[in-house]
Design an enzyme around this catalytic site. Structure first.
Site, PDB file in Angstrom:
ATOM      1  N   LYS A   1     -36.795 -65.874 -47.434  1.00  0.00           N
ATOM      2  CA  LYS A   1     -37.025 -65.161 -48.325  1.00  0.00           C
ATOM      3  C   LYS A   1     -35.694 -65.254 -49.213  1.00  0.00           C
ATOM      4  O   LYS A   1     -34.589 -65.429 -48.965  1.00  0.00           O
ATOM      5  CB  LYS A   1     -37.082 -63.828 -47.911  1.00  0.00           C
ATOM      6  CG  LYS A   1     -37.133 -62.555 -48.997  1.00  0.00           C
ATOM      7  CD  LYS A   1     -37.303 -61.329 -48.490  1.00  0.00           C
ATOM      8  CE  LYS A   1     -37.655 -60.047 -49.085  1.00  0.00           C
ATOM      9  NZ  LYS A   1     -37.496 -58.678 -48.573  1.00  0.00           N
TER      10      LYS A   1
ATOM     11  N   SER B   1     -40.547 -53.488 -45.320  1.00  0.00           N
ATOM     12  CA  SER B   1     -40.751 -55.076 -46.296  1.00  0.00           C
ATOM     13  C   SER B   1     -41.159 -56.390 -45.359  1.00  0.00           C
ATOM     14  O   SER B   1     -41.495 -57.228 -46.132  1.00  0.00           O
ATOM     15  CB  SER B   1     -39.575 -55.142 -47.290  1.00  0.00           C
ATOM     16  OG  SER B   1     -39.563 -54.240 -48.290  1.00  0.00           O
TER      17      SER B   1
ATOM     18  N   SER C   1     -41.683 -56.275 -49.327  1.00  0.00           N
ATOM     19  CA  SER C   1     -41.058 -56.900 -50.452  1.00  0.00           C
ATOM     20  C   SER C   1     -41.158 -58.463 -50.057  1.00  0.00           C
ATOM     21  O   SER C   1     -40.845 -59.361 -50.869  1.00  0.00           O
ATOM     22  CB  SER C   1     -39.606 -56.567 -50.977  1.00  0.00           C
ATOM     23  OG  SER C   1     -38.762 -56.534 -49.828  1.00  0.00           O
TER      24      SER C   1
END
Lengths: 492, 97, 479
Positions: free
Chosen positions: C79, C178, C154
């Site tokens: 990420k 997330s 997210s």
């Protein structure tokens, strides 16, 4: 912004008021690395070289607390007679400035490292206790440069080498009532911290910085007046000048019907005045909250005991001990305990020589003179304490004349040798044996008939000349007292 | 109304976020609604409860020894700087004194 | 070889039996990912040089007869809030559009030391703030299961890559859900470990007391293997735990018969019908496996959203202050004065959601409001954590929904930030308490949308959490 529009305060006016002063002192701790990262704290490195993700405030970087910084901070707190809290907590102080890479300073807020301390000052013989409200730890910001570059008109330059340097903040109670008291307080704090090795406290290098909170009130009034903060006090001299100016300014303002504003003022050494800083909007909403990236700092009794035991003797105690154990005068004890290095040097000389009073004389006189002439610190002394101790000891035992001792001292500082080696090599040992000196005395009598006549005629001062002859003949090694005795015996 | 446009501007100022008038109005409405929900906390009785600022397991402090580590160096430090001088970061002139 | 269905074990087997080399696998995986990526936009960029260098190191170890590590040759997606040295890391923000970090996050270092091969960086909500990945400055991510829907957020990119098969495992970050929510939306496994289990050094901070790095995978065992490789004390993170890391992947046999599972009654109130039915079906599955499922109460649940959003935004407002245009973020063209530089750089650089949260966080910390909001929220947090502590005295693990609804359509929920916040209700509670929690696929709605089952355990209770998840997985979820 306050303008100095009121007429200056008269001494009579000032005498009606009592200043109330508190000092906030920031001290840079003498660690090798920064408080939250392993970057070196060394001075004078090229810009932005002693930096890493942590002190640069890069994304993802996290602080890790230095044990050494904690221990020095605790020692400082102990030297200021504070109570060290079993648990203290770091907190974020949030504001924007280009020298503050994270956009917040990691400081401490409602759980500081230590509280409720004091130092005792003496002013004109009268002792006074100044309270220390708190001591806490925080990280220093970087440096901004506003001139010296081609485009300094429109740009400021940022160097983050200093960012992350460990600081302690020492906040005093508003107990000081004159600029002299403030001066004495800062002197005492500086000496103690230097003494225990917590910091060099070098104001020129910025290792000790001072801000003052100043207000005035009519003598006898109960409530405090509005206070102003005064910054940029980067020498003891400026501290006194700025405080005196500010006190006078506030009195004049009040006397002319004005009101003191709660503001931050900068001291300008060129004009000798303090001036309000331009609009610092939102200056005080720091939005403190507990630092989530650090654990609460726990200082248990065993750790505290270890640190207490490791504390060196503080200057006041040392002074008292020098007076009592060595019989020194108060003034001498003060001079010799001005710095830790100096006091340790002296004590070595005193112990090795066995004659503390002579040791004091030599250290305060010849040694200090030498260091001053060569621009050296005592730690850089060309003559070691042990060697000086030996020299003083020889003089005390009568093995070396005072005059020759000075010559030997000079040779020692040039070569770094021990006095014994020099004396041996150059045969400078004092001659005190009357038998050995007899011939030289008789020679002098024989060679100076005129002076002998004068002496026998009652002019006793001419003895100095005759003694001088023997001193010259023996290259200064003769023991003056013995020679004098011999002359008196032979000439009657 | 839990938050006014004036407060929104104040907070945006503190956070150094430039907002135009439309944004101020829009964020005011957003924050107002959110803060209204936050009022739920007033219902909860927290008397005598120790605040929990962190997840703590009684870990030891994990202090660092005072041993210098290799720094990043000037090149790496300035590599992403939007504006730089010789070895320095550069910002618009800071007027303070 | 079917790249999209590889597992850590099958890769290891292939490497050790010399069917393929790590370098060949990396090249194939990159090719496949590059071709498939435009469909979802999961990756923001690929890092072929780094991938091949890691792969070569794995091959060299194998050639020398050494153990190539538990993640040998495994293609990993990272990420973009997690820093990778020399590889652009944007955190989904214009402010860091060209930012190349000078150091690696500890989790990245450990993953590569274990043999992992980083294929690239995945898209995410800007600075990890969001629940749909629609807040990225570089465009949204499409859910590979249903391309007109969000993958969740997210960590939407990481979840999508694993679901799509363009990564075998991925690293994400979780502050309020997330990792778990995108795992649920995309039908993969997502794990949020105990707070402090994995070092946060190198994770761009959103909310420091709530942030975690955790794994995505297509099966429980792979997630456990990845977690083990990255977990453990890091001297660079003062909050990282010194608790020893067990071998999470060595899932004990014996199933879950007799384990006591708690079902929070407060979580069952607002479930949408299809999700509710699937969760119910999941509970039945646990019972068939021999677990005792009983209702428990987490009474402070109602206050959790307020509590979370006060604490998280307060910490975030401070953590994001460093993005100021001075040292490494983009600077506005209108920066004549210092004030302009700050306000314009940040004003132009941050998206709306970030601005909203920064302002909320600044507000709740500002003079006069600290006690009413921030301090009060810290106390509420203690009560929420206390609820879980009490619950775990009664039960071995807790099962719960992840999200009130499955993946919604792109653009459907962008206009109601409060509604988005409220949908985090099942995941933020675990974050506030710092306990480990994970999402494992439960089943699919009639429309084919995945729904995850959440499993929570007490602090450092990952072993029992994985055990329950694995049993559920073996049983095929609700089926």
């Amino acid at each position: 912004m306050s303008l100095s529009a009121s007429a200056p305060a008269t001494p009579e006016a000032i005498a009606r008021y009592e200043p109330v002063i508190g000092l906030e002192v920031h001290v840079q701790l003498a660690t090798a690395t920064k408080i939250f990262c392993g970057c070196p704290t060394s001075f004078g490195a090229p810009p932005n070289t002693n930096v890493c993700p942590v002190c640069l405030g890069l994304p993802g970087a996290l602080p890790v607390l230095s044990r050494e910084a904690v221990e020095l901070a605790v020692k400082a707190a102990l030297a200021l007679n504070c109570r060290v809290r079993p648990q203290s907590r770091f907190a974020r102080k949030n504001y924007f400035y280009p020298d503050l890479p994270k956009g917040y300073q990691i400081s401490m807020y409602d759980e500081p490292l230590a509280e409720n301390g004091y130092v005792d000052i003496v002013l004109e013989g009268a002792p006074k206790r100044i309270g220390v409200t708190r001591v806490h730890m925080e990280d220093d910001a970087g440096k901004l440069l506003h001139e010296g570059f081609r485009d300094s008109e429109g740009c400021s330059y940022v160097d983050l080498n200093r960012s992350g340097t460990p600081l302690i903040e020492i906040v005093s109670e508003p107990d000081m009532r004159s600029s002299d008291e403030a001066y004495a307080y800062l002197t005492e704090v500086k000496q103690r911290l230097q003494f225990i090795g917590v910091s060099t406290c070098d104001m020129e290098k910025g290792h000790l910085r001072c801000d003052a909170n100043v207000s005035v009130r009519l003598k006898g009034a109960e409530r405090f007046g509005t206070r102003a903060e005064v910054k940029n006090l980067n020498s003891f001299r400026f501290l006194k000048l700025a405080l005196d100016y500010e006190i006078s300014r506030q009195v004049a303002l009040i006397e002319s019907g004005g009101q003191v504003e709660q503001e931050t003022r900068l001291y300008n050494p060129d004009t000798g005045e303090t001036a309000g800083m331009r609009g610092k909007e939102h200056a005080h909403d720091y939005r403190y909250f507990p630092e989530p990236d650090l654990l609460p700092l726990r200082i248990d009794e065993p750790w505290l005991d270890r640190l207490r035991a490791a504390m060196p003797e503080l200057p006041a105690r040392k002074r008292a001990r020098f007076i009592e154990d060595y019989g020194l005068r108060e003034y001498d004890a003060e001079v010799l305990t001005a710095t830790r290095a100096g006091s340790e040097y002296f004590e070595t000389v005193a112990t090795v020589s066995g004659d503390p009073k002579s040791a004091a004389h030599w250290v305060m006189g010849d040694l200090m003179g030498l260091l001053k002439a060569e621009g050296k610190e005592i730690s850089e002394s060309p003559v070691s304490a042990r060697h000086l101790g030996e020299l003083v000891g020889l003089t005390a035992k009568g093995e070396l004349s005072g005059k020759l001792a000075k010559e030997v001292f000079a040779k020692m500082s040039a070569s770094g040798e021990a006095p014994g080696a020099i004396i041996e090599r150059e045969g400078l040992k004092q001659i005190s044996d009357s038998g050995a000196l007899e011939k030289a005395v008789e020679d002098a009598i024989a060679n100076s008939p005129k002076q002998v006549e004068q002496y026998k005629g009652g002019k006793t001062t001419v003895l100095n000349f005759l003694v001088g002859q023997v001193m010259r003949a023996t290259r200064g090694q003769a023991n003056v007292a013995v020679v004098t005795e011999l002359f008196k015996r032979k000439l009657g | 109304m839990r938050i006014t446009e004036k407060e929104v501007r104040y907070v945006a100022g503190l956070a150094n976020l430039k907002l135009d008038d439309a944004e101020v109005a829009r964020f005011r409405a957003d924050l107002d609604g959110i803060l209204e929900h936050m009022d739920k906390l007033n219902e909860i009785d927290t008397a005598g409860v120790e605040p929990m600022a962190q997840v703590l397991f009684g870990q030891a402090a994990g202090l660092r020894e005072d041993i210098p580590e290799q720094p990043l160096g000037n090149e790496a430090a300035l590599a992403n700087a939007p504006r730089r001088g010789p070895g320095y970061f550069k910002v618009p002139k800071v007027v303070e004194r | 070889m079917d790249i999209a269905s590889l597992s850590i074990d099958s890769i290891r087997e292939g490497l050790l039996s010399r069917r393929f080399s790590a370098a060949e696998l990396a090249a194939d995986a990159l090719r496949f990912a590059e071709a498939a990526n435009p469909e979802t936009g999961a990756y923001l960029r690929f890092s072929p040089e780094r991938a091949l260098a890691s792969a070569r190191r794995v091959d060299e170890r194998i050639a020398r007869g050494e153990d190539p590590g538990p993640l040998a040759g495994v293609p990993v997606a990272v990420k973009d809030v997690i820093l990778t040295k020399g590889v652009t890391t944007t955190c989904g923000s214009k402010l860091l559009a060209g930012y190349v970090p000078p150091y690696d996050a500890t989790a990245v270092v450990r993953m590569e030391e274990a043999g992992g091969v980083i294929l690239g960086k995945t898209n995410c909500d800007e600075f990890a703030m969001g629940s749909s990945t629609e807040n990225s400055a570089f465009g949204p991510v499409r859910n590979p299961v249903a391309l007109d829907r969000v993958p969740g957020g997210s960590s939407g990119g990481s979840a999508a890559a694993v679901a799509q098969g363009t990564a075998v495992v991925a690293l994400g970050s979780d502050t309020g859900g997330s990792i778990r929510q995108p795992a649920s939306f995309c039908g993969v496994v997502g794990v949020t470990p105990t707070y402090g289990r994995v070092s946060r050094f190198g994770l761009t901070a959103f909310a420091s007391s709530l942030d975690h790095i955790g794994p995505f995978a297509r099966n429980v065992k792979d997630a456990a293997t990845l977690l083990r490789a990255i977990a453990g004390r890091d001297v660079r993170d003062s909050t990282s735990a010194g608790v020893p890391v067990p071998d999470y992947a060595a899932l004990p046999g014996g199933g879950v018969k007799g384990l006591k599972l708690g079902l929070p009654r407060e979580y069952l109130k607002d479930l949408k019908s299809e999700t509710g039915a699937l969760i119910s079906g999941g509970v039945d599955a646990f019972q068939r496996l021999g677990c005792e499922v009983r209702e428990i109460s987490l009474p402070s649940t109602d206050y959790a959203i307020a509590c979370y959003y006060i604490i998280a935004t307060a910490e975030a407002s401070s953590n994001l202050a460093r993005f100021d245009g001075v040292r490494y973020t983009s600077r506005s063209a209108s920066s004549e004065t210092l004030a302009d530089m700050y306000r314009n750089s940040r004003g132009e650089g941050f998206g709306a959601e970030c601005k909203r949260r920064i302002m909320l966080g600044t507000y709740v910390l500002s003079a006069g409001y600290y006690d009413a909001y921030y301090l009060k929220a810290q106390k509420a947090r203690a009560l929420i954590a206390g609820d879980f502590a009490r619950a775990f005295e009664e039960v071995d693990a807790i099962v719960a929904p992840v999200s009130p609804f499955p993946a919604f359509k792109l653009g459907e929920k962008v206009d109601d930030p409060l509604a988005m916040y409220l949908s985090d209700i099942y995941t933020i509670t675990g974050s506030l308490a710092g306990i480990p929690c994970m999402s494992v696929p439960c089943g699919k709605t009639a429309g084919g949308l995945p729904v995850g089952m959440q499993i929570l355990a007490t602090h450092f209770g990952e072993p029992v959490m994985f055990r329950v998840a694995s049993a559920f997985e073996q049983a095929g979820g609700v089926n």
